[in-house]
Design an enzyme around this catalytic site. Structure first.
Site, mmCIF file in Angstrom:
data_model
loop_
_atom_site.group_PDB
_atom_site.id
_atom_site.type_symbol
_atom_site.label_atom_id
_atom_site.label_comp_id
_atom_site.label_asym_id
_atom_site.label_seq_id
_atom_site.Cartn_x
_atom_site.Cartn_y
_atom_site.Cartn_z
ATOM 1 N N ASP A 1 8.208 4.168 8.713
ATOM 2 C CA ASP A 1 7.120 4.535 7.809
ATOM 3 C C ASP A 1 5.805 4.391 8.581
ATOM 4 O O ASP A 1 5.328 3.281 8.807
ATOM 5 C CB ASP A 1 7.167 3.601 6.590
ATOM 6 C CG ASP A 1 5.991 3.806 5.646
ATOM 7 O OD1 ASP A 1 5.110 4.633 5.948
ATOM 8 O OD2 ASP A 1 5.972 3.125 4.601
ATOM 9 N N LYS B 1 -4.178 9.478 4.317
ATOM 10 C CA LYS B 1 -4.580 8.233 4.981
ATOM 11 C C LYS B 1 -5.052 8.480 6.401
ATOM 12 O O LYS B 1 -5.335 7.540 7.142
ATOM 13 C CB LYS B 1 -3.405 7.250 5.000
ATOM 14 C CG LYS B 1 -3.022 6.725 3.613
ATOM 15 C CD LYS B 1 -1.904 5.717 3.728
ATOM 16 C CE LYS B 1 -1.182 5.485 2.428
ATOM 17 N NZ LYS B 1 -1.914 4.628 1.499
ATOM 18 N N CYS C 1 1.137 -2.912 -3.614
ATOM 19 C CA CYS C 1 2.474 -2.323 -3.735
ATOM 20 C C CYS C 1 3.464 -3.021 -2.814
ATOM 21 O O CYS C 1 4.280 -2.360 -2.153
ATOM 22 C CB CYS C 1 2.465 -0.829 -3.413
ATOM 23 S SG CYS C 1 1.461 0.121 -4.519
ATOM 24 N N GLN D 1 0.573 3.787 7.694
ATOM 25 C CA GLN D 1 -0.612 3.017 8.074
ATOM 26 C C GLN D 1 -0.942 3.155 9.565
ATOM 27 O O GLN D 1 -1.904 2.566 10.034
ATOM 28 C CB GLN D 1 -0.414 1.529 7.742
ATOM 29 C CG GLN D 1 -0.420 1.234 6.263
ATOM 30 C CD GLN D 1 -1.760 1.567 5.608
ATOM 31 O OE1 GLN D 1 -2.815 1.516 6.240
ATOM 32 N NE2 GLN D 1 -1.716 1.908 4.339
ATOM 33 N N HIS E 1 6.056 -1.560 1.889
ATOM 34 C CA HIS E 1 5.419 -0.978 0.703
ATOM 35 C C HIS E 1 6.557 -0.571 -0.249
ATOM 36 O O HIS E 1 7.629 -0.183 0.213
ATOM 37 C CB HIS E 1 4.645 0.259 1.171
ATOM 38 C CG HIS E 1 3.803 0.924 0.133
ATOM 39 N ND1 HIS E 1 4.331 1.725 -0.852
ATOM 40 C CD2 HIS E 1 2.456 0.931 -0.060
ATOM 41 C CE1 HIS E 1 3.343 2.199 -1.608
ATOM 42 N NE2 HIS E 1 2.194 1.727 -1.155
HETATM 43 C C1 LIG Z 1 2.947 1.558 4.456
HETATM 44 C C2 LIG Z 1 2.890 2.588 3.376
HETATM 45 N N1 LIG Z 1 3.980 3.294 3.087
HETATM 46 C C3 LIG Z 1 3.980 4.244 2.132
HETATM 47 C C4 LIG Z 1 2.863 4.518 1.391
HETATM 48 C C5 LIG Z 1 2.920 5.578 0.329
HETATM 49 O O1 LIG Z 1 2.095 6.644 0.640
HETATM 50 P P1 LIG Z 1 1.857 7.825 -0.385
HETATM 51 O O2 LIG Z 1 1.427 7.194 -1.672
HETATM 52 O O3 LIG Z 1 0.790 8.646 0.233
HETATM 53 O O4 LIG Z 1 3.139 8.572 -0.534
HETATM 54 C C6 LIG Z 1 1.700 3.802 1.643
HETATM 55 C C7 LIG Z 1 0.493 4.058 0.833
HETATM 56 O O5 LIG Z 1 -0.128 3.213 0.260
HETATM 57 C C8 LIG Z 1 1.711 2.805 2.659
HETATM 58 O O6 LIG Z 1 0.620 2.100 2.936
#
Ligand SMILES: Cc1ncc(COP(=O)(O)O)c(C=O)c1O
Lengths: 404, 132
Positions: free
Chosen positions: A199, A225, A361, A202, A123
């Protein structure tokens, strides 16, 4: 532990009982954010009705109550991810802020020609902070080209060398649901002395995670999430790793002693938590963890996967549909030949179905797949077979209607 | 289709699905743009889908002629409708036209999510700029 029951779970999410454009709402955008159960909403209301005060400041009745709830929440989060103790849990806005804190916080330990390693499935939240850090320090950003089956390939070993300082990669791809082989990645990184950041944005809603077992230096995720509120998330770190970080923000309770020219920073976890924290968010997130920890997690995950597989099986048999996500994940990511994604999304939306279309993204991944975007239906515990079937039937109608 | 036919078509739609079908149908009337006209210069930015728009003024009469295209069918439907309202008008007429009100009268709101709505606004703004 409660036996998993999809009917009674769904009743805990009153938002789902509404109509959308005159159709029953079908919410399949859970990888973007999940809905919140009554218990989380009530925890937040209850906090404001009984315990609201600023934390760690002044000593009076409400301030003690709020501080206790706040620090208990840290304990709950430590249990949720099986961290050895509370001081490893740093509150932040979400995964993005947590990654930015780590990337910024390691700036002074990087030299030109050091290497930062990510995967091609990231992401943007786990790419841009490293890319910018690389620009500022002269370090090199490298990306391991995982494909949609994400197997560890022998040649990936060459990405790890004595210049590798950081490995930052996702546990599960938000765009295509692929799991990375974390054990091997972390092992390789450790072998060359690199710090590791995973990270988990998900993962946490679906999979129990265990910091002691995973053995990474940093782990990040967002509350929204995983059935918790927006604006709150966690940066987990091992003590030595967290100690290395320069605070991204300064001020407030993160200091011990301040003179005009010097500041002595507080100990962990407070050192990395500047300003009045998002107290209601912390309370809500702890409640979301309790919601999850009360469930039969395996049964819940099996249910989510069965729904995604149910959809995937049908889409795999459609000649015009290309599916990018593997079987046995909680989402289905796909595109349709010669039909514009936003057109499909518009038709689904007009029938009350919420899914996501676009690049998720993850521009580099989309480029690697050779598409501008995909449609993604992502499942949570409260979805049911009706949601899955209604989605598939409507999608097939839309394809009929939109084909030239 | 002229604007009266468009109004009739959409006013007769009994359900959202019917208006979706009507929008898809009308999208097929839009003459597609040659690839060499799909330039950055002709691109309308601010849309979730790709959109291109060209405007040409007849010297003698001062009347405007437009061509437009998009990669999304629904947007092509909207473009076909918009062009029906503005094709062959002069600058003053175009500047005075309240396109958004005309579109809203067709009951297509449910296809105007916030991002698509912004796209339509960007198209209308571009038309007004080009024909000033
Ligand atoms: C794999 C992953 N990393 C990071 C993020 C970023 O999360 P946040 O926007 O809650 O900071 C997301 C959210 O879409 C994600 O799916």
């Amino acid at each position: 532990m409660m036996p998993f029951d999809p009917i009674s779970i769904r009743q805990q999410f009153p938002i789902l009982a509404q109509q959308a454009h005159d159709y029953p709402l079908v919410y399949l955008d859970n990888a973007a954010t999940t809905q919140k159960p009554d218990s989380v909403l009530n925890a937040i209301i209850n906090y404001y009705q009984t315990s609201n005060a600023n934390v760690h400041r002044g000593s009076h009745f409400l301030s003690d109550k709020a501080t206790n709830l706040f620090e208990q929440a840290r304990q709950t989060l430590a249990e949720f991810i099986q961290a050895p103790d509370n001081s490893h849990i740093i509150w932040c806005k979400g995964a993005t802020e947590a990654i930015n804190q780590v990337a910024y916080g390691l700036e002074s330990s990087l030299k030109p020609d050091d290497e930062i390693l990510i995967s091609s499935l990231e992401h943007h939240a786990n790419l841009v902070p490293w890319q910018q850090l690389a620009k500022r320090t002269g370090a090199k950003l490298r990306s391991i080209p995982f494909t949609s089956d994400a197997k560890w390939e022998a040649e990936y070993a060459s990405y790890f060398n004595e210049k590798t300082k950081i490995l930052a990669c996702t546990q599960i791809s938000n765009a295509i649901g692929v799991h990375l082989p974390l054990d091997t990645l972390i092992q390789e990184a450790k072998a060359v002395g690199a710090l590791t950041l995973i990270d988990g944005a998900q993962a946490v809603a679906h999979y129990p995670v265990n910091m002691a077992q995973l053995d990474c230096d940093f782990y990040v995720f967002s509350g929204h999430k995983m059935y918790g509120p927006t604006g709150i998330g966690v940066l987990y770190g091992k003590t030595a790793a967290l100690e290395q970080l320069t605070p991204l923000q300064t001020g407030g309770e993160m200091v011990l002693k301040v003179s005009l020219l010097e500041t002595e920073f507080n100990q962990l976890p407070y050192r990395l938590e500047a300003g009045t924290p998002h107290i209601e968010g912390v309370i809500g997130l702890a409640s979301a963890c309790e919601f999850l920890m009360q469930q039969d997690r395996q049964a819940m995950l099996d249910w989510e996967i069965s729904l995604a597989n149910r959809v995937r099986r049908i889409l795999m048999n459609e000649a015009d549909i290309k599916v990018y996500s593997p079987a046995n994940t909680t989402l289905v990511s796909f595109s349709v030949n010669n039909i514009n994604l936003t057109d499909l999304n518009a038709f689904l939306d007009s029938k009350g179905i919420g899914i996501r279309s676009g690049s998720h993204c993850a521009h580099p991944l989309m480029a690697q797949l050779g598409v501008s975007g995909t449609l993604r239906a992502s499942f949570a515990c409260y979805n049911n077979e009706r949601d899955a079937d209604h989605f598939v039937a409507t999608l097939l109608d839309a394809i009929d209607l939109l084909a030239d | 289709m002229n604007t009266n036919e468009i109004k009739d078509t959409f006013n007769q739609c009994q359900s959202k699905e019917e208006s979706f079908r009507a929008l898809v149908k009308i999208s097929k009337t839009l003459i597609r743009l040659d690839t060499d006209l799909k330039t950055n210069e002709n691109a309308v930015t601010g849309c979730e889908s790709q959109v291109w728009l060209t405007a040409e003024k007849e010297k003698e009469t001062g009347l405007w002629h437009f061509q437009a295209d998009s990669d999304a069918k629904l947007i092509r439907g909207f473009l076909a409708i918009i062009l029906a309202y503005i094709e062959g008008l002069n600058s003053e007429q175009i500047q005075q036209l309240d396109l958004l009100t005309q579109l809203n009268a067709l009951n297509l709101e449910s296809y105007l999510t916030s991002s698509r709505n912004n796209g339509i606004l960007a198209i209308i703004t571009r038309i007004k700029e080009l024909t000033q």
